[in-house]
Design a protein around this motif. Sequence first.
Motif: not given
Length: 191
Positions: A129-152
């Motif tokens: 979610g690029e748009k979600t990152g921009q909406r939540l953190f309008p002052q920063d250039d942040r992007i939503g990134v999902y990081i999966p956990l191994s073996y679960q």
Amino acid sequence: MNKLLTLILKGLVAVLPLGLTIYFIYWFVSSLEAVLQPVIPEQYYFSGMGLLAGLVSLLLIGLVINLYGIRWLIGLGNKVLIKIPLVKSIYGAIQDIITVFNLSRDSDMQSVVSVDVGNEMRVIGFITGEKTGQRLFPQDDRIGVYIPLSYQIGGHTVYVHRDKLTPLDIGVEEAMRLALTAGAKADKPES
């Protein structure tokens, strides 16, 4: 004794995935057959009709789910199920599992990236979610990134600066497999 136990466990690890897959398919087909056999007159019944009826039923359900009223009813059912304490946990876990395995088909999943977590370490992530990152953190250039956990089944959604991301040239399915198995299968030599 430890060597014997190790050999038994290696054999179990080799046989278990295939055995469980075959058993699940057998159970599914035989259950469909058991349900259908008493319902259909003997002159029309043939072996395998349960599987055929199951596939046709799933096709019809897939078509019906696209109807607006049915989607509303399913949404209502979801709201009811997530309010029941024990059912909520089981239902939520099943939904999470399906979500993880459908990530590669998700239209919001834009690309596979490597996330710099500092100290010369990187993890595989999926831009969600690029748009979600921009909406939540309008002052920063942040992007939503999902990081999966191994073996679960699970992971974290983090919002990171764009400069901490490096696009990876691999498909979502391959990246998800690498992340979920901690890359263990990728390191094994082909025999």
